[in-house]
Design an enzyme around this catalytic site. Structure first.
Site, PDB file in Angstrom:
ATOM      1  N   ASP A  47       8.491  -4.507   6.254  1.00  0.00           N
ATOM      2  CA  ASP A  47       7.823  -4.268   4.979  1.00  0.00           C
ATOM      3  C   ASP A  47       8.153  -5.431   4.051  1.00  0.00           C
ATOM      4  OD1 ASP A  47       6.500  -1.496   3.720  1.00  0.00           O
ATOM      5  OD2 ASP A  47       7.274  -2.849   2.194  1.00  0.00           O
ATOM      6  N   ARG A  75       3.297  -0.192 -14.021  1.00  0.00           N
ATOM      7  CA  ARG A  75       4.332  -0.336 -12.991  1.00  0.00           C
ATOM      8  C   ARG A  75       5.542  -1.130 -13.487  1.00  0.00           C
ATOM      9  NH1 ARG A  75       2.270   0.561  -7.649  1.00  0.00           N
ATOM     10  NH2 ARG A  75       1.019   2.463  -7.837  1.00  0.00           N
TER      11      ARG A  75
END
Length: 291
Positions: free
Chosen positions: A152, A41
């Site tokens: 979020d 990632r």
């Protein structure tokens, strides 16, 4: 000495440093099995920074708040769909909203006020699915006041959600009557996309919230959706998040979790409405007025 050094394998000490940082900042526990995911990632960001090593990048994110946020965003999974986990929406449409509407028809204006929290909203499919269902069953013309808070950890996905713009292929996930009523098909430069109509966009507001921090939020919600978020937490951070979610739930509200998440048998003062859907446990003799 420049930190633009050739990438090298992630050492055990460096991985433990990432573990501590990510857990401290987001409550997400990176098990040893996630080492390859971590490396994969952040690899693109390392290339953007001139092939910075994983060790040097760890030192950078410890000192740089903006870069720390980029790391957390890279590690979060943002896959989502419209009307995900259909049983939850069936419960709303068949049981919950008809009861609310019946009470609204006989009560005061306060009975027509609905507050919803979509926690871990990702790119917006969940809060806008809720907006379609609520607006359809609780029309503004009848005085229903609906507000949806979508939150979020990632500012990047929140910006995408705020645009309310998706590939037109996503239309296949939306029931036809909602699609016709609330979604706009792009033309010209927006061909191949669809956008939520202004009536829906007016219902949803966005805010960055970390479920493992003091979020500064106030008020209670009639519906709280937090689906497929708790699976990333260990027991301690999951408990903190659940405490926060329940703390913002109306005494007569409903909490919706993901299909792999459960509060059963964990000592929380809730009752199970259906698998993964919970309501606060009311004092003996009190009947729920909502939900």
């Amino acid at each position: 000495m420049s930190e633009a050094v050739q990438s090298s394998p992630l050492t055990e000490r460096e991985f433990k440093g990432y573990q501590r940082l990510v857990y401290r900042e987001a409550g997400i526990w990176l098990s040893p099995a996630k080492k390859a995911l971590l490396v994969g990632r952040v690899a693109r960001r390392l290339r953007e920074l001139g092939r910075l090593s994983l060790g040097a990048y760890l030192r950078r994110v410890e000192e740089d708040e903006a870069e720390r946020l980029r790391l957390l965003e890279a590690l979060c999974t943002h896959e989502t769909h419209f009307f995900r986990e259909p049983r939850h929406f069936e419960l709303l449409e068949r049981e919950v909203l008809p009861r609310w509407r019946a009470r609204g028809d006989t009560g005061s204006g306060e009975g027509r006020r609905v507050r919803v929290w979509s926690a871990g909203c990702s790119t917006g499919e969940e809060p806008f699915s809720l907006a379609m269902v609520l607006r359809h069953h609780l029309p503004a013309a009848e005085g229903w006041d609906i507000q949806i808070l979508a939150t979020d950890l990632s500012t990047c996905v929140l910006e995408r959600a705020r645009q309310a713009l998706w590939p037109v292929e996503k239309a296949e996930e939306i029931p036809k009557h909602y699609l016709r009523a609330y979604m706009l098909r792009g033309v010209g430069s927006q061909e191949g996309r669809m956008k939520a109509g202004p009536e829906l966009r007016a219902l949803v507001r966005f805010q960055r919230v970390n479920l493992n921090d003091d979020d500064g939020m106030v008020g209670r919600f009639d519906l709280v959706f937090c689906r497929n978020v708790l699976i990333y937490f260990d027991a301690a951070s999951r408990a903190r998040a659940v405490e926060r979610l329940l703390g913002h739930l109306s005494p007569h509200g409903l909490l919706f979790l993901g299909h792999a998440e459960s509060l059963s048998g964990q000592g929380w003062q809730v009752r199970t409405v259906m698998p993964t859907v919970y309501a606060p446990r009311l004092p003996a003799g009190e009947v729920a007025r909502r939900g």
